[in-house]
Design a protein around this motif. Structure first.
Motif, PDB file in Angstrom:
ATOM      1  N   GLY A 232      43.994  48.685  58.514  1.00 23.80           N
ATOM      2  CA  GLY A 232      45.067  49.192  57.685  1.00 23.80           C
ATOM      3  C   GLY A 232      46.212  49.972  58.286  1.00 23.80           C
ATOM      4  O   GLY A 232      46.388  49.705  59.552  1.00 23.80           O
ATOM      5  N   ASP A 233      47.066  50.395  57.524  1.00 23.99           N
ATOM      6  CA  ASP A 233      48.405  50.857  57.889  1.00 23.99           C
ATOM      7  C   ASP A 233      48.332  52.420  57.841  1.00 23.99           C
ATOM      8  O   ASP A 233      47.710  52.907  56.530  1.00 23.99           O
ATOM      9  N   LEU A 234      48.737  53.124  58.842  1.00 22.79           N
ATOM     10  CA  LEU A 234      48.735  54.769  58.854  1.00 22.79           C
ATOM     11  C   LEU A 234      50.132  54.983  58.556  1.00 22.79           C
ATOM     12  O   LEU A 234      51.049  54.782  59.341  1.00 22.79           O
ATOM     13  N   THR A 235      50.565  55.726  57.641  1.00 26.97           N
ATOM     14  CA  THR A 235      51.906  56.343  57.413  1.00 26.97           C
ATOM     15  C   THR A 235      51.596  57.950  57.740  1.00 26.97           C
ATOM     16  O   THR A 235      51.065  58.741  56.963  1.00 26.97           O
ATOM     17  N   ILE A 236      52.311  58.400  58.645  1.00 31.68           N
ATOM     18  CA  ILE A 236      52.223  59.980  59.034  1.00 31.68           C
ATOM     19  C   ILE A 236      53.667  60.639  58.970  1.00 31.68           C
ATOM     20  O   ILE A 236      54.606  59.858  59.360  1.00 31.68           O
TER      21      ILE A 236
ATOM     22  N   TYR B 131      46.345  56.724  54.589  1.00 30.86           N
ATOM     23  CA  TYR B 131      45.634  55.346  55.526  1.00 30.86           C
ATOM     24  C   TYR B 131      45.640  54.254  54.399  1.00 30.86           C
ATOM     25  O   TYR B 131      44.566  54.734  53.495  1.00 30.86           O
ATOM     26  N   ALA B 132      46.019  53.173  54.335  1.00 27.52           N
ATOM     27  CA  ALA B 132      45.633  52.151  53.369  1.00 27.52           C
ATOM     28  C   ALA B 132      45.179  50.835  53.875  1.00 27.52           C
ATOM     29  O   ALA B 132      45.584  50.368  55.051  1.00 27.52           O
ATOM     30  N   LEU B 133      43.784  50.253  53.493  1.00 25.85           N
ATOM     31  CA  LEU B 133      43.502  49.015  53.721  1.00 25.85           C
ATOM     32  C   LEU B 133      44.497  47.924  53.774  1.00 25.85           C
ATOM     33  O   LEU B 133      45.126  47.863  52.790  1.00 25.85           O
ATOM     34  N   ASN B 134      44.502  47.056  54.752  1.00 27.35           N
ATOM     35  CA  ASN B 134      45.107  45.810  54.621  1.00 27.35           C
ATOM     36  C   ASN B 134      44.246  44.902  54.166  1.00 27.35           C
ATOM     37  O   ASN B 134      42.975  44.965  53.975  1.00 27.35           O
ATOM     38  N   SER B 135      44.492  43.659  54.123  1.00 24.96           N
ATOM     39  CA  SER B 135      43.650  42.417  53.649  1.00 24.96           C
ATOM     40  C   SER B 135      42.426  42.377  54.569  1.00 24.96           C
ATOM     41  O   SER B 135      41.236  42.208  54.038  1.00 24.96           O
ATOM     42  N   ALA B 136      42.611  42.392  55.932  1.00 27.89           N
ATOM     43  CA  ALA B 136      41.580  42.578  56.768  1.00 27.89           C
ATOM     44  C   ALA B 136      40.585  43.480  56.530  1.00 27.89           C
ATOM     45  O   ALA B 136      39.350  43.294  56.687  1.00 27.89           O
ATOM     46  N   GLY B 137      41.028  44.758  56.299  1.00 27.62           N
ATOM     47  CA  GLY B 137      40.128  45.819  56.214  1.00 27.62           C
ATOM     48  C   GLY B 137      39.546  45.682  54.889  1.00 27.62           C
ATOM     49  O   GLY B 137      38.246  46.003  54.780  1.00 27.62           O
ATOM     50  N   GLU B 138      40.088  45.134  53.659  1.00 32.23           N
ATOM     51  CA  GLU B 138      39.251  45.183  52.321  1.00 32.23           C
ATOM     52  C   GLU B 138      38.186  44.092  52.577  1.00 32.23           C
ATOM     53  O   GLU B 138      37.182  44.143  52.074  1.00 32.23           O
ATOM     54  N   ALA B 139      38.343  43.094  53.480  1.00 31.26           N
ATOM     55  CA  ALA B 139      37.436  41.971  53.456  1.00 31.26           C
ATOM     56  C   ALA B 139      36.210  42.448  54.319  1.00 31.26           C
ATOM     57  O   ALA B 139      35.053  42.352  54.070  1.00 31.26           O
ATOM     58  N   ALA B 140      36.416  43.293  55.280  1.00 30.17           N
ATOM     59  CA  ALA B 140      35.694  43.806  56.352  1.00 30.17           C
ATOM     60  C   ALA B 140      34.632  44.791  55.715  1.00 30.17           C
ATOM     61  O   ALA B 140      33.547  44.876  56.132  1.00 30.17           O
ATOM     62  N   ILE B 141      35.331  45.427  54.946  1.00 24.54           N
ATOM     63  CA  ILE B 141      34.664  46.951  54.462  1.00 24.54           C
ATOM     64  C   ILE B 141      33.547  46.246  53.369  1.00 24.54           C
ATOM     65  O   ILE B 141      32.174  46.946  53.180  1.00 24.54           O
ATOM     66  N   LEU B 142      33.909  45.132  52.715  1.00 28.78           N
ATOM     67  CA  LEU B 142      32.905  44.363  51.841  1.00 28.78           C
ATOM     68  C   LEU B 142      31.782  43.987  52.352  1.00 28.78           C
ATOM     69  O   LEU B 142      30.623  43.745  51.894  1.00 28.78           O
ATOM     70  N   GLU B 143      31.797  43.482  53.809  1.00 28.52           N
ATOM     71  CA  GLU B 143      30.577  43.084  54.467  1.00 28.52           C
ATOM     72  C   GLU B 143      29.629  44.025  55.043  1.00 28.52           C
ATOM     73  O   GLU B 143      28.749  43.734  55.950  1.00 28.52           O
TER      74      GLU B 143
END
Length: 374
Positions: free
Chosen positions: A95-99, A107-119
């Motif tokens: 995901g991407d972190l904006t501070i 912190y927002a998930l990117n496409s890789a994070g969205e797929a990984a968390i479902l598994e």
């Protein structure tokens, strides 16, 4: 070096003065946060502490702000960005972190994070760690980490009933640890809080209760019974609570004397002569109060059928209320009941034996010297 002069050109000094100036450095404390399956973003503030009750950062006297953010990815070179007004966005593996300089972040998930968390299964996690730096006004720096955890499904913490507690006013309570009655199936750290504790007690975030109970706590709650609710919360906001009773009682005052025989505890013996006048001292019946309640109140509860004695309600000093007279039946031994009251429901009773002795009569025909009131 200090020197001074006036309008006429007169001067004084120079005088050498020294001063020690201590710099209050910033201190950064580790932060954690996380997302569950079905969530796409999470927010927080690294300066204020994390969702699990972490320690806020110490910004120091020069008001430190977040000035840098960095990340080392699995398959990428380290990246470090400056954090300026408007914030900085850095990409992690999932995901991407904006501070922002004042510590707020998202912190927002990117496409890789969205797929990984479902598994991920319930207790499986993925983590990525960002490092942020603090800098204060005179360029002192410190740094620490913000760890984001991805979890497939959060299992809420669990708890067992807590045992009731009992103490007296002014008791010192050291290390009552209730954390063993709480557990998190996922192994998450738990932050504890409590409401309803007797005055003088506090609970830290680790679930340990300590302090010194207020010396009048027995007068609070429901007749001294406090309903205490303890809550344990995991980093994802799930929580469990247990309620127990903490009973505080008031210890009674205790009459004090020099007699070490327990069979005659709280018993006093005094002697006074028949010729003693009203107001003459007979003796004192002091008392102690274990929790320091004040003022104590003393009274004579029985046995003074001739109203011969009186007691000072604040000191326990017994005096003659009148001059003893054999004609009134005042001579002999009197057995008085006494009581001390702490004003909070605690009392103690005692017994006083006072012997009024007979003054010898002058021989028949003896002329007493004239009494002078001068």
């Amino acid at each position: 070096v200090i020197a001074a002069s006036d309008r006429d050109g007169d001067t004084t000094g120079p005088v050498i003065r020294s001063a020690t100036i201590a710099d209050d450095l910033p201190i950064a404390s580790e932060d954690v946060n996380g997302l569950l399956a079905g969530e796409s973003s999470v927010q927080g503030n690294v300066l204020l502490g994390d969702a699990a009750g972490g320690t806020p950062d110490a910004r120091g006297a020069d008001d430190a702000t977040v000035t840098a953010i960095s990340f080392v990815g699995k398959d990428a070179s380290p990246e470090t960005l400056s954090v300026i007004a408007g914030g900085a966005t850095i990409s992690g593996d999932y995901g991407d972190l904006t501070i922002n300089p004042e510590g707020s972040y998202s912190y927002a998930l990117n496409s890789a994070g969205e797929a990984a968390i479902l598994e991920l299964s319930g207790q499986d996690t993925l983590q990525e760690e960002f490092t942020y730096g603090l800098t204060d006004g005179d360029r002192d720096v410190d740094s620490t980490t913000l760890t984001i955890t991805l979890r497939g499904e959060n299992d809420p913490p669990q708890s067992e009933p807590l045992a009731d507690q009992q103490n007296q006013d002014a008791d010192a309570v050291t290390g009552v640890d209730i954390s063993d009655s709480f557990d998190d199936p996922d192994g998450d750290s738990l932050a504890f809080s409590a409401v309803g504790l007797p005055a003088g007690l506090v609970m830290n975030t680790d679930g340990v209760i300590s302090g010194t109970i207020d010396n009048s706590a027995s007068q609070g709650g429901a007749s001294g019974v406090y309903e205490v609710t303890v809550t344990a919360r995991d980093p994802f906001g799930s929580e469990t609570s247990q309620t127990f009773d903490w009973t505080v009682t008031n210890p009674a005052p205790d009459f004090v004397n020099e007699n070490t025989d327990p069979l005659v505890d709280d018993t006093y013996t005094f002697t006074v002569a028949e010729g003693a006048g009203a107001g003459s001292a007979v003796g004192t019946v002091p008392a102690d109060d274990p929790d320091g309640d004040t003022p104590l109140s003393y009274s004579i509860t029985g046995g003074d059928t001739n109203n011969l004695f009186e007691i000072d309600s604040s000191s326990g000093a017994i005096t003659l209320a009148k001059t003893p007279d054999d004609a009134d039946g005042d001579l002999g031994t009197w057995e008085l009941g006494i009581q001390v009251d702490d004003g909070e429901g605690g009392v103690d009773t005692g017994t006083v034996f006072i012997t009024v002795t007979d003054s010898p009569e002058p021989p028949a025909g003896t002329t007493l010297p004239a009494r002078s009131d001068e």
